[in-house]
Write a protein that holds these residues in place. Structure first.
Motif, PDB file in Angstrom:
ATOM      1  N   VAL A  19       0.649  -0.982   0.054  1.00  0.00           N
ATOM      2  CA  VAL A  19      -0.273  -0.227   0.285  1.00  0.00           C
ATOM      3  C   VAL A  19       0.824   0.835  -0.004  1.00  0.00           C
ATOM      4  CG1 VAL A  19      -2.014  -1.077   0.825  1.00  0.00           C
ATOM      5  CG2 VAL A  19      -0.343  -0.559   2.693  1.00  0.00           C
ATOM      6  N   SER A  20       2.470   0.922   0.142  1.00  0.00           N
ATOM      7  CA  SER A  20       3.294   2.589  -0.186  1.00  0.00           C
ATOM      8  C   SER A  20       3.464   2.806  -0.834  1.00  0.00           C
ATOM      9  CB  SER A  20       4.169   2.316   0.967  1.00  0.00           C
ATOM     10  OG  SER A  20       3.665   1.984   2.296  1.00  0.00           O
ATOM     11  N   CYS A  21       4.040   1.356  -1.793  1.00  0.00           N
ATOM     12  CA  CYS A  21       4.353   1.880  -3.016  1.00  0.00           C
ATOM     13  C   CYS A  21       3.819   1.175  -4.615  1.00  0.00           C
ATOM     14  CB  CYS A  21       5.805   1.592  -2.968  1.00  0.00           C
ATOM     15  SG  CYS A  21       6.220  -0.479  -2.873  1.00  0.00           S
ATOM     16  N   HIS A  41      10.058  -8.288   0.429  1.00  0.00           N
ATOM     17  CA  HIS A  41       9.669  -6.288   0.008  1.00  0.00           C
ATOM     18  C   HIS A  41      10.248  -6.007   1.415  1.00  0.00           C
ATOM     19  CE1 HIS A  41       8.311  -2.528  -1.944  1.00  0.00           C
ATOM     20  NE2 HIS A  41       7.396  -2.758  -0.765  1.00  0.00           N
ATOM     21  N   ALA A  42       8.526  -6.033   2.633  1.00  0.00           N
ATOM     22  CA  ALA A  42       9.078  -5.647   3.912  1.00  0.00           C
ATOM     23  C   ALA A  42      10.514  -5.232   4.405  1.00  0.00           C
ATOM     24  CB  ALA A  42       7.811  -5.621   5.063  1.00  0.00           C
ATOM     25  N   GLY A  43      11.437  -5.986   4.489  1.00  0.00           N
ATOM     26  CA  GLY A  43      12.367  -6.694   4.826  1.00  0.00           C
ATOM     27  C   GLY A  43      13.561  -5.129   3.769  1.00  0.00           C
ATOM     28  N   ARG A  44      13.351  -5.300   2.796  1.00  0.00           N
ATOM     29  CA  ARG A  44      14.401  -4.542   2.367  1.00  0.00           C
ATOM     30  C   ARG A  44      13.723  -2.876   1.362  1.00  0.00           C
ATOM     31  NH1 ARG A  44      14.756  -8.515  -3.269  1.00  0.00           N
ATOM     32  NH2 ARG A  44      16.008  -9.656  -2.127  1.00  0.00           N
ATOM     33  N   ASN A  46      11.457  -1.308   4.039  1.00  0.00           N
ATOM     34  CA  ASN A  46      10.478  -1.122   5.633  1.00  0.00           C
ATOM     35  C   ASN A  46       9.236  -0.131   5.221  1.00  0.00           C
ATOM     36  OD1 ASN A  46      10.692  -0.471   8.369  1.00  0.00           O
ATOM     37  ND2 ASN A  46      11.182   1.277   8.194  1.00  0.00           N
ATOM     38  N   HIS A  47       8.297  -1.308   3.589  1.00  0.00           N
ATOM     39  CA  HIS A  47       6.592  -1.080   3.034  1.00  0.00           C
ATOM     40  C   HIS A  47       6.482  -1.773   4.755  1.00  0.00           C
ATOM     41  CE1 HIS A  47       7.562   1.735  -0.496  1.00  0.00           C
ATOM     42  NE2 HIS A  47       8.355   1.786   1.236  1.00  0.00           N
ATOM     43  N   ARG A  48       5.205  -2.144   5.097  1.00  0.00           N
ATOM     44  CA  ARG A  48       5.433  -2.860   5.937  1.00  0.00           C
ATOM     45  C   ARG A  48       3.412  -2.925   6.113  1.00  0.00           C
ATOM     46  NH1 ARG A  48       7.761  -2.248  11.977  1.00  0.00           N
ATOM     47  NH2 ARG A  48       6.610  -0.325  11.628  1.00  0.00           N
ATOM     48  N   GLN A  49       3.201  -2.843   5.286  1.00  0.00           N
ATOM     49  CA  GLN A  49       1.102  -2.550   5.224  1.00  0.00           C
ATOM     50  C   GLN A  49       0.878  -2.898   3.165  1.00  0.00           C
ATOM     51  OE1 GLN A  49      -1.731  -0.323   6.652  1.00  0.00           O
ATOM     52  NE2 GLN A  49      -0.478   1.086   7.605  1.00  0.00           N
ATOM     53  N   PHE A  50      -0.022  -4.071   3.243  1.00  0.00           N
ATOM     54  CA  PHE A  50      -0.078  -5.271   2.734  1.00  0.00           C
ATOM     55  C   PHE A  50      -1.169  -5.262   1.810  1.00  0.00           C
ATOM     56  CE2 PHE A  50       4.466  -5.682   3.286  1.00  0.00           C
ATOM     57  CZ  PHE A  50       4.709  -5.550   2.158  1.00  0.00           C
ATOM     58  N   ALA A  51      -2.388  -5.406   1.746  1.00  0.00           N
ATOM     59  CA  ALA A  51      -3.363  -5.421   0.453  1.00  0.00           C
ATOM     60  C   ALA A  51      -3.226  -7.169   0.387  1.00  0.00           C
ATOM     61  CB  ALA A  51      -4.002  -4.211  -0.368  1.00  0.00           C
ATOM     62  N   ARG A  52      -3.797  -7.612   0.655  1.00  0.00           N
ATOM     63  CA  ARG A  52      -3.855  -8.714   0.248  1.00  0.00           C
ATOM     64  C   ARG A  52      -4.951  -9.716  -0.227  1.00  0.00           C
ATOM     65  NH1 ARG A  52      -1.048 -12.823   4.628  1.00  0.00           N
ATOM     66  NH2 ARG A  52      -2.637 -12.356   6.034  1.00  0.00           N
TER      67      ARG A  52
END
Length: 72
Positions: A19-21, A41-44, A46-52
């Motif tokens: 949801v960030s990029c 992706h979050a580790g690389r 630091n984006h931590r919210q996803f729409a699944r």
């Protein structure tokens, strides 16, 4: 009476989007593989919210019918 049931021959498809990029995971029938892509992706980034999203196929069984999917 009717009920809706999951189609036994069509596996669910899992996807995810950051949801960030707007980054997206590759669609897969393996939900854990999609989750791992999100974790990477979050580790690389630091984006931590996803729409699944999970997409599956279902069909209606009418009273008195067997639970077999009808022809498309």
């Amino acid at each position: 009476m009717h009920k809706i049931v999951t189609h036994p021959d069509v596996p669910a498809t899992y996807t995810a989007r950051c949801v960030s990029c707007g980054w997206t995971a590759e669609a897969s029938t393996d939900g854990e593989a999609v989750d791992m892509e999100c974790l990477t992706h979050a580790g690389r980034s630091n984006h931590r919210q996803f729409a699944r999203t999970v997409v599956g196929r279902a069909f209606v069984v009418r009273e008195g019918e067997e639970g077999r999917p009808p022809a498309p």
